[in-house]
Scaffold this motif. Structure first.
Motif, mmCIF file in Angstrom:
data_model
loop_
_atom_site.group_PDB
_atom_site.id
_atom_site.type_symbol
_atom_site.label_atom_id
_atom_site.label_comp_id
_atom_site.label_asym_id
_atom_site.label_seq_id
_atom_site.Cartn_x
_atom_site.Cartn_y
_atom_site.Cartn_z
ATOM 1 N N LEU A 1 0.823 -1.211 0.000
ATOM 2 C CA LEU A 1 0.000 0.000 0.000
ATOM 3 C C LEU A 1 0.856 1.261 0.000
ATOM 4 O O LEU A 1 0.504 2.264 -0.621
ATOM 5 C CB LEU A 1 -0.953 -0.018 1.198
ATOM 6 C CG LEU A 1 -2.017 1.073 1.236
ATOM 7 C CD1 LEU A 1 -2.876 1.073 -0.033
ATOM 8 C CD2 LEU A 1 -2.900 0.913 2.464
ATOM 9 N N ALA A 2 1.997 1.206 0.679
ATOM 10 C CA ALA A 2 2.890 2.372 0.740
ATOM 11 C C ALA A 2 3.402 2.758 -0.650
ATOM 12 O O ALA A 2 3.666 3.933 -0.902
ATOM 13 C CB ALA A 2 4.059 2.091 1.678
ATOM 14 N N ARG A 3 3.514 1.797 -1.537
ATOM 15 C CA ARG A 3 3.961 2.094 -2.912
ATOM 16 C C ARG A 3 2.946 2.969 -3.656
ATOM 17 O O ARG A 3 3.290 3.647 -4.614
ATOM 18 C CB ARG A 3 4.207 0.802 -3.681
ATOM 19 C CG ARG A 3 5.453 0.103 -3.235
ATOM 20 C CD ARG A 3 5.785 -1.065 -4.146
ATOM 21 N NE ARG A 3 7.037 -1.661 -3.735
ATOM 22 C CZ ARG A 3 7.202 -2.947 -3.469
ATOM 23 N NH1 ARG A 3 6.180 -3.789 -3.613
ATOM 24 N NH2 ARG A 3 8.373 -3.415 -3.102
ATOM 25 N N ILE A 4 1.703 2.942 -3.225
ATOM 26 C CA ILE A 4 0.664 3.799 -3.798
ATOM 27 C C ILE A 4 0.555 5.089 -2.982
ATOM 28 O O ILE A 4 0.454 6.182 -3.542
ATOM 29 C CB ILE A 4 -0.700 3.061 -3.798
ATOM 30 C CG1 ILE A 4 -0.620 1.789 -4.640
ATOM 31 C CG2 ILE A 4 -1.813 3.986 -4.280
ATOM 32 C CD1 ILE A 4 -1.778 0.829 -4.414
ATOM 33 N N THR A 5 0.597 4.950 -1.671
ATOM 34 C CA THR A 5 0.420 6.095 -0.773
ATOM 35 C C THR A 5 1.538 7.116 -0.922
ATOM 36 O O THR A 5 1.273 8.322 -0.999
ATOM 37 C CB THR A 5 0.348 5.614 0.696
ATOM 38 O OG1 THR A 5 -0.707 4.665 0.810
ATOM 39 C CG2 THR A 5 0.117 6.768 1.649
ATOM 40 N N TYR A 6 2.771 6.657 -0.944
ATOM 41 C CA TYR A 6 3.923 7.566 -0.975
ATOM 42 C C TYR A 6 3.875 8.562 -2.139
ATOM 43 O O TYR A 6 3.974 9.775 -1.911
ATOM 44 C CB TYR A 6 5.234 6.769 -0.964
ATOM 45 C CG TYR A 6 6.450 7.613 -1.178
ATOM 46 C CD1 TYR A 6 6.906 8.486 -0.190
ATOM 47 C CD2 TYR A 6 7.157 7.550 -2.372
ATOM 48 C CE1 TYR A 6 8.032 9.272 -0.389
ATOM 49 C CE2 TYR A 6 8.285 8.327 -2.574
ATOM 50 C CZ TYR A 6 8.716 9.193 -1.586
ATOM 51 O OH TYR A 6 9.836 9.966 -1.800
ATOM 52 N N PRO A 7 3.732 8.120 -3.384
ATOM 53 C CA PRO A 7 3.726 9.125 -4.461
ATOM 54 C C PRO A 7 2.537 10.081 -4.390
ATOM 55 O O PRO A 7 2.663 11.265 -4.726
ATOM 56 C CB PRO A 7 3.709 8.304 -5.754
ATOM 57 C CG PRO A 7 3.388 6.911 -5.367
ATOM 58 C CD PRO A 7 3.699 6.760 -3.911
ATOM 59 N N MET A 8 1.380 9.571 -3.936
ATOM 60 C CA MET A 8 0.228 10.481 -3.798
ATOM 61 C C MET A 8 0.478 11.525 -2.723
ATOM 62 O O MET A 8 0.210 12.711 -2.922
ATOM 63 C CB MET A 8 -1.054 9.696 -3.464
ATOM 64 C CG MET A 8 -1.665 8.993 -4.635
ATOM 65 S SD MET A 8 -3.379 8.476 -4.340
ATOM 66 C CE MET A 8 -3.259 7.465 -2.891
ATOM 67 N N TRP A 9 0.987 11.088 -1.575
ATOM 68 C CA TRP A 9 1.246 12.006 -0.476
ATOM 69 C C TRP A 9 2.338 13.005 -0.861
ATOM 70 O O TRP A 9 2.245 14.196 -0.578
ATOM 71 C CB TRP A 9 1.636 11.216 0.768
ATOM 72 C CG TRP A 9 1.531 11.951 2.076
ATOM 73 C CD1 TRP A 9 1.173 13.257 2.279
ATOM 74 C CD2 TRP A 9 1.774 11.406 3.368
ATOM 75 N NE1 TRP A 9 1.191 13.553 3.623
ATOM 76 C CE2 TRP A 9 1.555 12.420 4.313
ATOM 77 C CE3 TRP A 9 2.161 10.144 3.820
ATOM 78 C CZ2 TRP A 9 1.720 12.227 5.682
ATOM 79 C CZ3 TRP A 9 2.313 9.951 5.181
ATOM 80 C CH2 TRP A 9 2.097 10.982 6.098
ATOM 81 N N MET A 10 3.356 12.514 -1.547
ATOM 82 C CA MET A 10 4.431 13.398 -2.010
ATOM 83 C C MET A 10 3.871 14.433 -2.991
ATOM 84 O O MET A 10 4.214 15.619 -2.921
ATOM 85 C CB MET A 10 5.542 12.574 -2.668
ATOM 86 C CG MET A 10 6.738 13.391 -3.091
ATOM 87 S SD MET A 10 7.624 14.182 -1.736
ATOM 88 C CE MET A 10 8.640 12.824 -1.178
ATOM 89 N N TYR A 11 2.999 14.008 -3.890
ATOM 90 C CA TYR A 11 2.388 14.932 -4.846
ATOM 91 C C TYR A 11 1.601 16.016 -4.118
ATOM 92 O O TYR A 11 1.715 17.201 -4.437
ATOM 93 C CB TYR A 11 1.469 14.173 -5.819
ATOM 94 C CG TYR A 11 0.830 15.069 -6.853
ATOM 95 C CD1 TYR A 11 1.496 15.353 -8.042
ATOM 96 C CD2 TYR A 11 -0.412 15.662 -6.642
ATOM 97 C CE1 TYR A 11 0.933 16.192 -8.996
ATOM 98 C CE2 TYR A 11 -0.984 16.502 -7.585
ATOM 99 C CZ TYR A 11 -0.310 16.763 -8.761
ATOM 100 O OH TYR A 11 -0.870 17.608 -9.691
ATOM 101 N N VAL A 12 0.812 15.622 -3.130
ATOM 102 C CA VAL A 12 0.021 16.597 -2.373
ATOM 103 C C VAL A 12 0.938 17.582 -1.661
ATOM 104 O O VAL A 12 0.705 18.798 -1.687
ATOM 105 C CB VAL A 12 -0.931 15.890 -1.376
ATOM 106 C CG1 VAL A 12 -1.568 16.887 -0.419
ATOM 107 C CG2 VAL A 12 -2.010 15.122 -2.129
ATOM 108 N N ALA A 13 2.000 17.093 -1.047
ATOM 109 C CA ALA A 13 2.922 17.967 -0.318
ATOM 110 C C ALA A 13 3.623 18.945 -1.262
ATOM 111 O O ALA A 13 3.681 20.153 -0.998
ATOM 112 C CB ALA A 13 3.941 17.131 0.448
#
Length: 179
Positions: A151-163
């Protein structure tokens, strides 16, 4: 296989994933000054919460670097700090909009479309990311490491994009703030 800890938190994650965006949407539409309250606009907040977004991006990167080096406790602590930063951002963002008039974007031409594309994708992903972050975190603390990693492989890029886009949106609109 879902752990007992994950089952315990699932209802809370679902509830928070619905309540947080709804509360932000409602509060975003409440301007205390327009309601007659004598409040000082918190116009100093946007550069602070943009900086917090930038710090979140740096810390997310550091968290991934830490886990790749096997530093599990450092990774966990950095993620917790990222979550705290995201919460601080949210509180300041709502406080700013409850005390200040919205700033219209003044750019023209192609840059205007770029700004609104970035803004809209930032907002949509900031809502979508909530359950991803929370489920990823719970899987990690529950010891479901393979499912956490998946799940982190999906979460990380999304969270990074938002930040990162939070910083970009601020930089693009900051010339139009009324001081």
């Amino acid at each position: 296989m879902i752990t007992e800890e994950e089952k315990k938190y699932k209802k809370w994650i679902v509830l928070l994933s619905i309540v947080i965006p709804l509360a932000v949407a409602v509060l975003f539409g409440v301007n205390l000054r327009k309601l007659g309250y004598d409040v000082t606009p918190l116009s100093f907040l946007p550069p602070i919460y943009a900086t917090i977004n930038g710090l979140t991006a740096v810390l997310l990167f550091a968290a991934v670097a830490a886990i790749k080096k096997g530093k599990v406790k450092l990774h966990e602590n950095l993620v917790k700090i990222c979550m705290a930063c995201s919460l601080a951002f949210l509180v300041m963002y709502v406080a700013y909009h409850m005390t200040s008039d919205s700033t219209p974007y003044g750019g023209e031409g192609l840059i205007r479309y770029v700004y609104f594309f970035i803004l809209i994708t930032h907002i949509l992903l900031s809502v979508i990311i909530i359950p991803f972050v929370l489920f990823t975190f719970v899987r990690g603390i529950a010891g479901a490491y393979e499912r956490h990693k998946k799940l982190a492989r999906i979460t990380y890029p999304m969270w990074m994009y938002v930040a990162v886009t939070g910083v970009i949106v601020y930089l693009m609109i900051s010339p139009y703030y009324v001081h």
